[in-house]
Design a protein around this motif. Structure first.
Motif, short mmCIF file in Angstrom:
data_model
loop_
_atom_site.label_atom_id
_atom_site.label_comp_id
_atom_site.label_asym_id
_atom_site.label_seq_id
_atom_site.Cartn_x
_atom_site.Cartn_y
_atom_site.Cartn_z
N LEU A 1 22.35 -12.88 -62.50
CA LEU A 1 23.74 -12.69 -62.07
C LEU A 1 24.12 -11.21 -62.02
O LEU A 1 24.83 -10.77 -61.12
N ASP A 2 23.64 -10.46 -63.00
CA ASP A 2 23.93 -9.02 -63.03
C ASP A 2 23.33 -8.34 -61.80
O ASP A 2 23.97 -7.49 -61.17
N ALA A 3 22.11 -8.72 -61.43
CA ALA A 3 21.46 -8.14 -60.25
C ALA A 3 22.17 -8.56 -58.98
O ALA A 3 22.41 -7.75 -58.07
N LEU A 4 22.52 -9.84 -58.89
CA LEU A 4 23.16 -10.33 -57.68
C LEU A 4 24.55 -9.73 -57.49
O LEU A 4 24.98 -9.50 -56.35
N GLN A 5 25.25 -9.46 -58.59
CA GLN A 5 26.56 -8.83 -58.45
C GLN A 5 26.42 -7.44 -57.84
O GLN A 5 27.27 -7.00 -57.06
N CYS A 6 25.34 -6.74 -58.17
CA CYS A 6 25.06 -5.44 -57.57
C CYS A 6 24.89 -5.59 -56.05
O CYS A 6 25.36 -4.77 -55.27
N VAL A 7 24.20 -6.65 -55.65
CA VAL A 7 24.03 -6.92 -54.22
C VAL A 7 25.38 -7.19 -53.57
O VAL A 7 25.70 -6.64 -52.50
N HIS A 8 26.20 -8.00 -54.21
CA HIS A 8 27.53 -8.32 -53.66
C HIS A 8 28.44 -7.10 -53.65
O HIS A 8 29.28 -6.97 -52.75
N ASN A 9 28.29 -6.23 -54.62
CA ASN A 9 29.10 -5.00 -54.63
C ASN A 9 28.80 -4.13 -53.42
O ASN A 9 29.66 -3.36 -52.97
N ALA A 10 27.59 -4.25 -52.89
CA ALA A 10 27.22 -3.51 -51.67
C ALA A 10 27.61 -4.29 -50.42
O ALA A 10 27.20 -3.93 -49.31
N HIS A 11 28.38 -5.37 -50.60
CA HIS A 11 28.85 -6.23 -49.50
C HIS A 11 27.70 -6.88 -48.75
O HIS A 11 27.70 -6.96 -47.52
N ILE A 12 26.72 -7.35 -49.52
CA ILE A 12 25.58 -8.05 -48.95
C ILE A 12 25.52 -9.45 -49.55
O ILE A 12 25.69 -9.62 -50.75
N VAL A 13 25.31 -10.46 -48.70
CA VAL A 13 25.06 -11.82 -49.15
C VAL A 13 23.57 -12.09 -48.96
O VAL A 13 23.05 -11.92 -47.86
N HIS A 14 22.89 -12.51 -50.02
CA HIS A 14 21.44 -12.68 -49.96
C HIS A 14 21.03 -13.82 -49.03
O HIS A 14 20.10 -13.69 -48.23
N ARG A 15 21.69 -14.96 -49.13
CA ARG A 15 21.51 -16.14 -48.27
C ARG A 15 20.20 -16.92 -48.49
O ARG A 15 20.00 -17.96 -47.86
N ASP A 16 19.32 -16.44 -49.34
CA ASP A 16 18.09 -17.20 -49.58
C ASP A 16 17.70 -17.16 -51.05
O ASP A 16 16.54 -16.92 -51.40
N ILE A 17 18.70 -17.40 -51.91
CA ILE A 17 18.43 -17.46 -53.35
C ILE A 17 17.69 -18.76 -53.66
O ILE A 17 18.18 -19.85 -53.37
N LYS A 18 16.50 -18.64 -54.23
CA LYS A 18 15.69 -19.81 -54.58
C LYS A 18 14.67 -19.38 -55.64
O LYS A 18 14.44 -18.18 -55.85
N PRO A 19 14.08 -20.34 -56.35
CA PRO A 19 13.17 -19.99 -57.46
C PRO A 19 12.02 -19.07 -57.06
O PRO A 19 11.62 -18.20 -57.84
N SER A 20 11.48 -19.24 -55.87
CA SER A 20 10.33 -18.42 -55.46
C SER A 20 10.70 -17.00 -55.10
O SER A 20 9.83 -16.14 -54.94
N ASN A 21 12.00 -16.70 -54.97
CA ASN A 21 12.45 -15.33 -54.66
C ASN A 21 12.93 -14.58 -55.89
O ASN A 21 13.53 -13.52 -55.76
N ILE A 22 12.68 -15.14 -57.07
CA ILE A 22 13.09 -14.47 -58.31
C ILE A 22 11.86 -14.37 -59.22
O ILE A 22 11.33 -15.39 -59.66
N MET A 23 11.41 -13.15 -59.47
CA MET A 23 10.24 -12.93 -60.30
C MET A 23 10.64 -12.76 -61.76
O MET A 23 11.71 -12.22 -62.07
N ILE A 24 9.76 -13.22 -62.64
CA ILE A 24 9.91 -12.96 -64.08
C ILE A 24 8.85 -11.93 -64.44
O ILE A 24 7.65 -12.20 -64.35
N ARG A 25 9.29 -10.75 -64.83
CA ARG A 25 8.34 -9.69 -65.16
C ARG A 25 7.67 -9.99 -66.51
O ARG A 25 8.21 -10.76 -67.32
N PRO A 26 6.52 -9.38 -66.77
CA PRO A 26 5.83 -9.61 -68.06
C PRO A 26 6.69 -9.28 -69.28
O PRO A 26 6.51 -9.88 -70.34
N ASN A 27 7.66 -8.34 -69.15
CA ASN A 27 8.51 -7.98 -70.29
C ASN A 27 9.73 -8.89 -70.43
O ASN A 27 10.59 -8.65 -71.28
#
Length: 495
Positions: A117-143
């Motif tokens: 949500l914190d990352a997506l709000q940054c996207v929305h603050n730039a007036h961008i709608v992602h339009r393809d939010i889904k599990p395969s488009n979100i990576m979990i880093r090793p940390n």
């Protein structure tokens, strides 16, 4: 290995897609990068090339540790392929994690969702709608951090470049919002719906709306079917999660969370997940002609729809208002032109003179800016205080910390009247009613029945209540009726 421009690239791709493939490579300094190769047949298509260029533009506009970084983009003259060079994101995406491990533990799912949500709000603050939010488009880093990928179908809410054509459907079946499925215009709240679907998948290990026999059937299910309950696949989750999910995925976008901050606040206040290591939400507002926190119109319409962002930040030297111009016509601040750049304005300094697009109608009331940012900061602080209260509630086992009793009181005495037993009276009532006939005993049986049915007494609180039990009162009424019938029968028999 092969050479593409200044990058050494492995021969085999690490991923393939409909329009190209992704290779692992290294730049001249040895840094590992991901190189997306767009094949010539697509890179020469104006529609697709426009979309690719918009993706590059969007990645340049956003700067967040949880959003994939763009390094460069170019066309190779020899092959005519188009290349996008990005950060190599290690780890696995949410879909891969859930496929391998099943549903996530609740605490892990909530913690990751706050980061998303914190990352997506940054996207929305730039007036961008992602339009393809889904599990395969979100990576979990090793940390344990996350990274948001793939802005290939993102939409510019400022209206620059091609937008959504009414009736067209863009997104992934099963994760698109109802308005996307119906082909209507969308905004930031469509991404929030999709994130609700991702959250459901993380918590249960199942898609809220699985892909059916056709895209039409899947979209029809999204539009008409009720969003599934968490309990359908997973028991024992916190009670607070279902109403949070219900609001995020309401079919009416006006009833959803209106931004990611509201979604974050609900998660923080509704669950007992530690957020000590989370980054603080941005205290930021937007200024422009449309869909901004502060709206300013000019007769010449030179002010951009999303003209600028103003963020309250605290640095070593104190608090500053960071003014970032995002417009086509620039901004004049204290007689200096600012274009596609940022300037720091001391919070305790003199109010600046600001003209959006340099036009008189574009004069920005700085007092209004300060008041709006202060209101946003107080809202975030209030959410943090509420979160702290819920932790106190959890530790002390109270419904509210303010309700903690100072002295334990004795319970109030129970003054409720206990109805009496009328068994003996009922035996005599039935006996006299049946055998008494027209004589004195018959009338006595009727009287006893009526007495059990109707007699009242005054209880300890001064209220009149029925003296006998409800079941006995019913039997008393029956005894009285039998007595009346008996009297009639005896009278007829005597004649």
């Amino acid at each position: 290995m092969r050479q593409i421009a200044n990058f050494t690239v492995e021969d085999q791709p690490i991923a393939r897609g409909g329009m190209g493939q992704i290779f692992k490579g290294r730049d001249q300094n040895g840094q590992i990068v991901a190189i997306k190769e767009i094949l010539p047949e697509f890179a020469n298509d104006w529609t697709i090339l426009s979309r690719i260029e918009k993706e590059v533009e969007f990645l340049l506009k956003v700067d967040h540790p949880s959003i994939v970084k763009l390094y460069s983009a170019f066309r190779d003259n020899a092959t005519q392929n188009y290349y996008i060079v990005m950060e190599m994101v290690e780890g696995e995406n949410i879909e891969q994690y859930v496929t391998r491990n099943g549903a996530m533990p609740e605490e892990m799912a909530v913690s990751l969702m706050l980061k998303i949500l914190d990352a997506l709000q940054c996207v929305h603050n730039a007036h961008i709608v992602h339009r393809d939010i889904k599990p395969s488009n979100i990576m979990i880093r090793p940390n344990g951090n996350i990274c948001l990928l793939d802005f290939g179908v993102a939409k510019d809410m400022d209206g620059n470049g091609p937008g959504t054509i009414v009736g067209s459907v863009i997104g992934t079946s099963g994760y698109m919002s109802p308005e996307q499925a119906d082909g209507y215009s969308i905004n930031f709240r469509s991404d929030i719906y999709s994130l609700g679907c991702v959250f459901y998948y993380m918590l249960t290990g199942h898609h809220a709306f699985s892909t059916l026999a056709s895209d039409f059937e899947t979209r029809d299910a999204i539009l008409k079917n009720e969003f599934p309950r968490l309990s359908k696949y997973k028991k024992g989750l916190s009670d607070a999660l279902q109403p949070i999910l219900d609001k995020a995925t309401d079919k009416n976008m006006m009833q959803r969370y209106q931004n990611c901050y509201e979604f974050m606040a609900a998660l923080r206040n509704g669950t007992h997940i530690s957020t000590a290591n989370e980054t603080s939400p941005q205290v930021l507002i937007s200024v422009g002609r449309e869909m901004c926190d502060i709206i300013i119109n000019d007769s010449a319409r030179k002010i951009s729809r999303h003209h600028a962002d103003i963020e309250l930040k605290e640095f070593t030297g104190g608090k500053y208002y960071v003014f970032t111009d995002r417009s086509a016509n620039g901004t004049i601040i204290n007689r200096q032109v600012l274009r596609k750049n940022s300037v720091n304005i001391p919070a305790n300094g003199k109010a600046p003179e600001i003209y959006l697009a340099g036009v008189p109608d574009g004069h920005l009331d700085w007092n209004m800016v300060v008041a709006e940012l202060d209101k946003r900061a107080r809202a975030i602080e209030s959410a943090a205080i509420d979160d702290n209260k819920t932790e106190i509630v959890k530790e002390e086992g109270l419904a509210d910390p303010s309700l903690k009793p100072s002295v334990e009181k004795d319970p109030e005495p129970n003054n409720e009247y206990e109805p009496k037993d009328a068994t003996v009276m009922l035996i005599f009532a039935y006996l006299f009613a049946v055998v008494g006939g027209l004589g004195f005993l018959g009338i006595l049986g009727i009287s006893l029945g009526i007495s059990v049915k109707c007699q009242k007494v005054v209880d300890d609180n001064g209220d009149k209540v029925y003296k006998y039990k409800s079941s006995h009162r019913t039997l008393g009424a029956i005894a009285a009726v039998i007595g009346v019938i008996s009297c009639i029968v005896w009278r007829l028999a005597v004649r």
